[in-house]
Structures are given as C-alpha cells and as structure tokens.
Write a protein that holds these residues in place. Sequence first.
Motif, PDB file in Angstrom:
ATOM      1  N   ASP A 217     -29.716  81.616 -53.451  1.00  0.00           N
ATOM      2  CA  ASP A 217     -30.262  80.456 -52.778  1.00  0.00           C
ATOM      3  C   ASP A 217     -31.545  80.046 -53.270  1.00  0.00           C
ATOM      4  O   ASP A 217     -32.327  80.816 -53.529  1.00  0.00           O
ATOM      5  CB  ASP A 217     -30.120  80.330 -51.412  1.00  0.00           C
ATOM      6  CG  ASP A 217     -29.059  80.624 -50.748  1.00  0.00           C
ATOM      7  OD1 ASP A 217     -27.734  80.190 -51.339  1.00  0.00           O
ATOM      8  OD2 ASP A 217     -28.667  80.772 -49.484  1.00  0.00           O
TER       9      ASP A 217
ATOM     10  N   GLN B 228     -20.291  69.626 -44.712  1.00  0.00           N
ATOM     11  CA  GLN B 228     -20.230  70.290 -43.267  1.00  0.00           C
ATOM     12  C   GLN B 228     -20.328  69.113 -42.394  1.00  0.00           C
ATOM     13  O   GLN B 228     -20.454  69.483 -41.263  1.00  0.00           O
ATOM     14  CB  GLN B 228     -21.112  71.371 -43.319  1.00  0.00           C
ATOM     15  CG  GLN B 228     -21.272  72.333 -44.318  1.00  0.00           C
ATOM     16  CD  GLN B 228     -19.933  73.123 -44.577  1.00  0.00           C
ATOM     17  OE1 GLN B 228     -19.304  73.364 -43.922  1.00  0.00           O
ATOM     18  NE2 GLN B 228     -19.721  73.214 -46.013  1.00  0.00           N
TER      19      GLN B 228
ATOM     20  N   ARG C 103     -27.235  68.108 -37.019  1.00  0.00           N
ATOM     21  CA  ARG C 103     -26.262  67.083 -37.751  1.00  0.00           C
ATOM     22  C   ARG C 103     -26.770  65.986 -38.367  1.00  0.00           C
ATOM     23  O   ARG C 103     -26.016  65.219 -39.194  1.00  0.00           O
ATOM     24  CB  ARG C 103     -25.348  66.532 -36.468  1.00  0.00           C
ATOM     25  CG  ARG C 103     -24.689  67.430 -35.596  1.00  0.00           C
ATOM     26  CD  ARG C 103     -23.988  68.660 -36.354  1.00  0.00           C
ATOM     27  NE  ARG C 103     -22.891  68.173 -37.156  1.00  0.00           N
ATOM     28  CZ  ARG C 103     -22.304  69.222 -38.110  1.00  0.00           C
ATOM     29  NH1 ARG C 103     -22.771  70.117 -38.274  1.00  0.00           N
ATOM     30  NH2 ARG C 103     -21.283  68.433 -38.727  1.00  0.00           N
TER      31      ARG C 103
ATOM     32  N   ARG D   6     -29.137  75.924 -44.929  1.00  0.00           N
ATOM     33  CA  ARG D   6     -27.946  76.881 -44.412  1.00  0.00           C
ATOM     34  C   ARG D   6     -28.684  77.449 -42.809  1.00  0.00           C
ATOM     35  O   ARG D   6     -27.825  77.314 -41.877  1.00  0.00           O
ATOM     36  CB  ARG D   6     -28.096  78.398 -45.035  1.00  0.00           C
ATOM     37  CG  ARG D   6     -27.048  78.204 -46.358  1.00  0.00           C
ATOM     38  CD  ARG D   6     -27.065  79.456 -47.102  1.00  0.00           C
ATOM     39  NE  ARG D   6     -26.368  79.557 -48.332  1.00  0.00           N
ATOM     40  CZ  ARG D   6     -25.103  79.148 -48.327  1.00  0.00           C
ATOM     41  NH1 ARG D   6     -24.334  79.258 -47.397  1.00  0.00           N
ATOM     42  NH2 ARG D   6     -24.617  79.329 -49.806  1.00  0.00           N
ATOM     43  N   VAL D   7     -29.802  77.617 -42.582  1.00  0.00           N
ATOM     44  CA  VAL D   7     -30.365  77.889 -41.490  1.00  0.00           C
ATOM     45  C   VAL D   7     -30.295  76.619 -40.527  1.00  0.00           C
ATOM     46  O   VAL D   7     -29.810  76.852 -39.282  1.00  0.00           O
ATOM     47  CB  VAL D   7     -31.909  78.146 -41.576  1.00  0.00           C
ATOM     48  CG1 VAL D   7     -32.444  78.180 -40.077  1.00  0.00           C
ATOM     49  CG2 VAL D   7     -32.155  79.412 -42.268  1.00  0.00           C
TER      50      VAL D   7
ATOM     51  N   THR E 290     -36.309  83.838 -32.602  1.00  0.00           N
ATOM     52  CA  THR E 290     -35.159  82.785 -32.726  1.00  0.00           C
ATOM     53  C   THR E 290     -35.520  81.512 -32.238  1.00  0.00           C
ATOM     54  O   THR E 290     -35.465  81.668 -30.910  1.00  0.00           O
ATOM     55  CB  THR E 290     -33.689  83.539 -32.560  1.00  0.00           C
ATOM     56  OG1 THR E 290     -33.650  84.830 -33.320  1.00  0.00           O
ATOM     57  CG2 THR E 290     -32.713  82.423 -33.088  1.00  0.00           C
TER      58      THR E 290
ATOM     59  N   LEU F 119     -27.914  74.348 -40.407  1.00  0.00           N
ATOM     60  CA  LEU F 119     -26.305  74.271 -40.384  1.00  0.00           C
ATOM     61  C   LEU F 119     -25.939  75.244 -39.179  1.00  0.00           C
ATOM     62  O   LEU F 119     -25.410  75.070 -38.198  1.00  0.00           O
ATOM     63  CB  LEU F 119     -25.810  74.543 -41.599  1.00  0.00           C
ATOM     64  CG  LEU F 119     -24.111  73.961 -41.674  1.00  0.00           C
ATOM     65  CD1 LEU F 119     -23.894  72.666 -41.336  1.00  0.00           C
ATOM     66  CD2 LEU F 119     -23.584  74.556 -43.270  1.00  0.00           C
ATOM     67  N   GLU F 120     -26.476  76.541 -39.421  1.00  0.00           N
ATOM     68  CA  GLU F 120     -26.302  77.596 -38.393  1.00  0.00           C
ATOM     69  C   GLU F 120     -26.729  77.243 -37.031  1.00  0.00           C
ATOM     70  O   GLU F 120     -26.176  77.333 -36.096  1.00  0.00           O
ATOM     71  CB  GLU F 120     -26.583  78.715 -38.807  1.00  0.00           C
ATOM     72  CG  GLU F 120     -25.931  79.566 -40.173  1.00  0.00           C
ATOM     73  CD  GLU F 120     -26.764  80.742 -40.718  1.00  0.00           C
ATOM     74  OE1 GLU F 120     -27.701  80.835 -40.022  1.00  0.00           O
ATOM     75  OE2 GLU F 120     -26.273  81.178 -41.813  1.00  0.00           O
ATOM     76  N   GLN F 121     -27.787  76.444 -36.993  1.00  0.00           N
ATOM     77  CA  GLN F 121     -28.425  76.016 -35.673  1.00  0.00           C
ATOM     78  C   GLN F 121     -27.929  74.859 -34.961  1.00  0.00           C
ATOM     79  O   GLN F 121     -27.954  74.550 -33.936  1.00  0.00           O
ATOM     80  CB  GLN F 121     -29.942  75.982 -35.992  1.00  0.00           C
ATOM     81  CG  GLN F 121     -30.725  77.038 -36.273  1.00  0.00           C
ATOM     82  CD  GLN F 121     -30.866  77.831 -35.024  1.00  0.00           C
ATOM     83  OE1 GLN F 121     -30.876  77.637 -33.840  1.00  0.00           O
ATOM     84  NE2 GLN F 121     -30.636  79.355 -35.430  1.00  0.00           N
ATOM     85  N   GLY F 122     -26.880  74.238 -35.745  1.00  0.00           N
ATOM     86  CA  GLY F 122     -26.163  73.055 -35.197  1.00  0.00           C
ATOM     87  C   GLY F 122     -26.875  71.493 -35.778  1.00  0.00           C
ATOM     88  O   GLY F 122     -25.994  70.500 -35.066  1.00  0.00           O
TER      89      GLY F 122
ATOM     90  N   LYS G  56     -31.361  76.970 -29.754  1.00  0.00           N
ATOM     91  CA  LYS G  56     -30.248  76.086 -30.715  1.00  0.00           C
ATOM     92  C   LYS G  56     -30.271  74.738 -29.976  1.00  0.00           C
ATOM     93  O   LYS G  56     -30.304  74.574 -28.902  1.00  0.00           O
ATOM     94  CB  LYS G  56     -28.703  76.651 -30.275  1.00  0.00           C
ATOM     95  CG  LYS G  56     -27.743  75.931 -31.169  1.00  0.00           C
ATOM     96  CD  LYS G  56     -26.464  76.688 -30.932  1.00  0.00           C
ATOM     97  CE  LYS G  56     -25.525  76.055 -31.864  1.00  0.00           C
ATOM     98  NZ  LYS G  56     -24.252  76.650 -31.726  1.00  0.00           N
TER      99      LYS G  56
ATOM    100  N   TYR H 284     -31.579  77.676 -48.700  1.00  0.00           N
ATOM    101  CA  TYR H 284     -31.606  78.611 -47.621  1.00  0.00           C
ATOM    102  C   TYR H 284     -32.048  77.913 -46.522  1.00  0.00           C
ATOM    103  O   TYR H 284     -31.381  78.253 -45.383  1.00  0.00           O
ATOM    104  CB  TYR H 284     -32.607  79.688 -47.959  1.00  0.00           C
ATOM    105  CG  TYR H 284     -32.585  80.657 -46.766  1.00  0.00           C
ATOM    106  CD1 TYR H 284     -31.863  81.999 -46.942  1.00  0.00           C
ATOM    107  CD2 TYR H 284     -33.438  80.720 -45.670  1.00  0.00           C
ATOM    108  CE1 TYR H 284     -31.816  82.832 -46.004  1.00  0.00           C
ATOM    109  CE2 TYR H 284     -33.444  81.665 -44.788  1.00  0.00           C
ATOM    110  CZ  TYR H 284     -32.578  82.679 -44.941  1.00  0.00           C
ATOM    111  OH  TYR H 284     -32.810  83.896 -44.049  1.00  0.00           O
TER     112      TYR H 284
END
Length: 217
Positions: free
Chosen positions: A79, A124, A95, A87-88, A2, A90-93, A5, A84
Amino acid sequence: MTPPKPQPLSRAVIFSAVPVTPAMAAYLHPGDYLVACDAGYRNAALLGVTPDLIVGDFDSAPQPQTSGRTIVLPHVKDDTDTHYAARVLLEQGFRSVTLLGALGGARLEHTLANLHTALFLAKQGVEVLLADERSEVRILCPGRPLTLDRRDWAYLSLFPLEGNLTGVEESGTFYPLKDATLTPDYPLGVSNEFAAPQATLRCKTGWGVVILTRADG
C-alpha cells in the motif's frame, strides 16, 4: 488507542504530501476526522488543524512528535501511505472522504496512485473528492448519476478509469452525450463546458474520472 467508530455518513479528510495553499481550508468542515499521510502533516499544519491520525513510513518527512495517534508503516509494503489511510477510514465506516495534497506535485505516479485509491473507495460506496487549487476530481460510478454545480468551473472532463464507459449521458453541458461509449484510447470527454447551472453525468458500465477545472489566469 483505537479511535471511536464514527457514525455512517461521517466525513474524513486525508492530507497527502503535495503542498497546498491556505485556500484549501475551504474544504474542511467542523467535525471532520483528519488523517495525515507522511509529510501530509505539514499541510494540516498550514491549514491550522491537527490530525486525528498520522500514518506513514516517513521517507519524505521526519516522524512528528505528537500526542495524537500515529501508525508507523514499513518502508517495504504494497500500500501507499494514502491507500493505507483509505483502508483505515473504510474499516471505520466513513462514507465521505476528501483528499487534499493528492494531485500534482513532482511525482506523477503519486497522482495516478491516488486516483486508483479514489476508485478503490468509490467501489466500496464511499463518496470521494480530490481537490487542489484549480481542480476537483470525482469518480463516476455505473448506475449512479453525478450532478455537479457550475459555480466558477470553466471545464468539465470525463475519462474512463477502468474499462470502457458505456451508456454515457451528459446533460447540462455544451457538448451533450446520449448513450455514448468512451474508451481509454480516445479522449472524447475532455474539456466539455457547462451550459446550465448544473450538469448531470451517467454511465451504465465502467468507472470514470470526472475533472472540473478553472480557467487559466
């Protein structure tokens, strides 16, 4: 593995599959987190960069051999590869997201799908830019003014993307608007022009797509 972040306000770039030219390297910044979607890894290679992440079902190009992270998606899914990837990020933050290779090409439905992905990100709170060699596309969000530099743009267009646009204001344009309503069945906002070094757009309700276009020739 992973990826770490990123800090808020980090920039990311998504490479989709529509072929790009070397001039699009101007949209890349040092430190950008790079995601290639399916055949989009070819665009990254053309611009001389290596993706931090590759995602896709690889129906439009063979899965590349890489030491980086790859997410292989199933062929049957809801997706798109680009959505997709969004989304990844966005989940990782992230902006701020720029999409390259996401406009034009042989598949009109892919362009429309990518505009919807841009809307998803904008809802978002992500700052979104789609770009090709002749245009840039942004999302106009309700209650959030959008200021654009004139630069070498010939035309500025605004269209509703979700619902009617109400309370529309356009200043710094040849055809200014004040408390206007734009509806999806009448293209009132097409082909405006800059009348000042900057133009500012606003709306009270609805979500719009703003397109900057260079002149032909």
